[in-house]
Design an enzyme around this catalytic site. Structure first.
Site, mmCIF file in Angstrom:
data_model
loop_
_atom_site.group_PDB
_atom_site.id
_atom_site.type_symbol
_atom_site.label_atom_id
_atom_site.label_comp_id
_atom_site.label_asym_id
_atom_site.label_seq_id
_atom_site.Cartn_x
_atom_site.Cartn_y
_atom_site.Cartn_z
ATOM 1 C CE LYS A 121 -1.144 -0.442 4.943
ATOM 2 N NZ LYS A 121 -0.576 -1.800 5.142
ATOM 3 C CG ASN A 144 -0.394 3.498 7.705
ATOM 4 O OD1 ASN A 144 -0.376 3.608 8.920
ATOM 5 N ND2 ASN A 144 0.193 2.500 7.066
ATOM 6 C CG HIS A 193 -1.980 -5.420 12.109
ATOM 7 N ND1 HIS A 193 -0.877 -4.912 12.767
ATOM 8 C CD2 HIS A 193 -1.960 -4.844 10.875
ATOM 9 C CE1 HIS A 193 -0.232 -4.067 11.979
ATOM 10 N NE2 HIS A 193 -0.860 -4.020 10.833
#
Length: 445
Positions: A121, A144, A193
């Protein structure tokens, strides 16, 4: 939302939290700051920025009991923790910086390209932002990727942008309901995560929130979870390394294509590794979805140099190439890096595993890796997960030792790849520091 006179607790006082305090105060809210571990130096640093700001620390529940309308949380804080769940159940509103920005952008009408995924990303966000700027747009690249979105908004003084190019993590998407991108993508889904989510599907559902609204969906045809995100009645553009679709890689000719039309050769892309062909395809789909001209896009792709620490060649010694993929912090990223490189590999793995299952690396390493060097706190788990995969594994006390042992065994034409599939904080200050140590170890050979 009208923030005037709202009582807001901003939780988490990193860059995102500070940007929320600045934005919300300017919007007329009564803001109080909270952090679970608040050091006196941080209080004085932030206090110099904001006159009269009140700080809370300790239990979040105690702070929330002071009567706030809104809790604005930084991405590192999960809204699923009991104190926040109770606050919501009692009618409190929980937002993050992306949700706050979405209200501004919806009112103003700025275009948005939004990008998420387990891997790639940051590369895709950087490339899309680069292409937008090269094509003459006033583009903001934030999220981010580094600059908090509200910091970027404040820097612009409310001036509209032609397009916002936003990299969004799952953490940022958890409490984002009002963002309606003109074009959005989930590049891929792999384990990451899982110390924060119930399971892989729970994680994927959070990523899927990027598709709110009616904009173009750009989806990975090679990823079963991404395929499942297609929404009825929406314009969808598919990209693939495996099959002919809207934007795809033709392995027979080595060319990127749009349907039957050739776009450019994979050898014309400056980025290392075949996985970056997928990143380019996704970027082209996103840019064309907001009306950018194809010919200009293709020319500018050829000049994009990529990101540091993401499958980046750092040098060569005695014919052995050293590649830094320190930003490969999960299994999917490392598997993609391995798959994208064609030479025999010595792979350095390990660090903090974040609850991941490393067994998918067995197939990625088979037939590609000559050896694996293991470092870090979760090296024993990686060894267990890879046991019997047919690749020799060596435990190393330090990254420097892993580099030295790899080089001692490597032959001309081989690659030493640092792609740890893990976070770095057990041994380093971050992935960039891990990269610095890798480069120093290479230079010291």
């Amino acid at each position: 939302m009208n923030w005037q006179n709202k009582k807001i607790l901003v939780a988490g006082l990193g860059g995102t939290g500070v940007s929320m305090i600045a934005f919300l105060r300017k919007a007329g809210a009564e803001v109080v700051a909270y952090d679970a571990e608040l050091k006196s130096e941080r209080v004085s640093q932030i206090g110099r920025l904001f006159d009269g700001l009140v700080f809370y620390t300790g239990r979040l529940k105690d702070a929330l009991d002071s009567g706030f309308d809104v809790l604005a949380i930084s991405p590192g804080i999960s809204e699923r923790q009991p104190d926040i769940a109770e606050f919501k159940a009692n009618g409190g509103k929980v937002v993050g910086d992306i949700e706050i920005l979405a209200g501004v952008l919806n009112e103003r009408g700025d275009k948005v390209i939004a990008i998420t995924g387990s891997n790639g990303k940051t590369t895709v966000t950087s490339l899309v932002g680069y292409l937008c700027i090269k094509c003459g747009l006033d583009a903001v690249i934030a999220g981010n990727i580094g600059t908090p979105v509200l910091e970027a908004e404040l820097q612009r003084g409310g001036k509209p942008a032609d397009v916002w190019v936003l990299e969004l993590s799952s953490f940022q998407l958890e409490n984002t309901e009002s963002l309606h991108p003109d074009a959005a993508t989930v590049l891929n889904i792999s384990e990451d995560h899982l110390d924060r989510y119930d399971d892989l599907l729970d994680y994927a559902r959070v990523k899927d929130k990027i598709f709110r609204g009616s904009g173009v969906q750009v989806l990975n045809a090679d990823d079963v979870l991404c395929r499942a995100m297609r929404r009825a009645g929406r314009d969808v553009k598919w990209f693939s390394l495996e099959c002919e679709t809207d934007y795809w890689f033709d392995r027979a000719t080595g060319r990127l294509k749009n349907g039957g039309t050739g776009l450019l050769g994979v050898d014309e892309i400056p980025l290392q590794g075949l996985h970056n062909a997928a990143n380019v395809l996704a970027a082209l789909a996103l840019c064309e979805a907001v009306g950018l001209p194809r010919q200009a896009l293709l020319e500018h792709v050829k000049t994009f140099q990529g990101l540091p620490h993401r499958v980046e060649k750092i040098g060569e010694k005695n014919g052995v190439v050293f590649i830094d993929d320190s930003k490969g912090t999960n299994v999917g990223a490392t598997a993609a890096a391995i798959a994208g490189l064609q030479s025999p590999l010595f792979v350095i793995l390990g660090g903090q595993g974040k609850g991941q299952d490393f067994t998918p690396l067995r197939a990625a390493l088979a037939g590609k890796a000559k050896a694996v060097m293991l470092i870090g706190v979760d090296a024993p788990q990686i060894r267990r997960d890879l046991d019997g995969c047919g690749v020799e594994m060596t435990d190393c006390a330090t990254l420097e030792e892993a580099v030295q042992k790899s080089f001692a065994q490597a032959q001309s034409g081989d690659i030493v790849l640092l792609s740890p599939a893990c976070a770095s904080f057990d041994m380093f200050k971050g992935y960039a520091h891990r990269s610095e140590v890798f480069v120093e170890a290479f230079e010291g050979l």
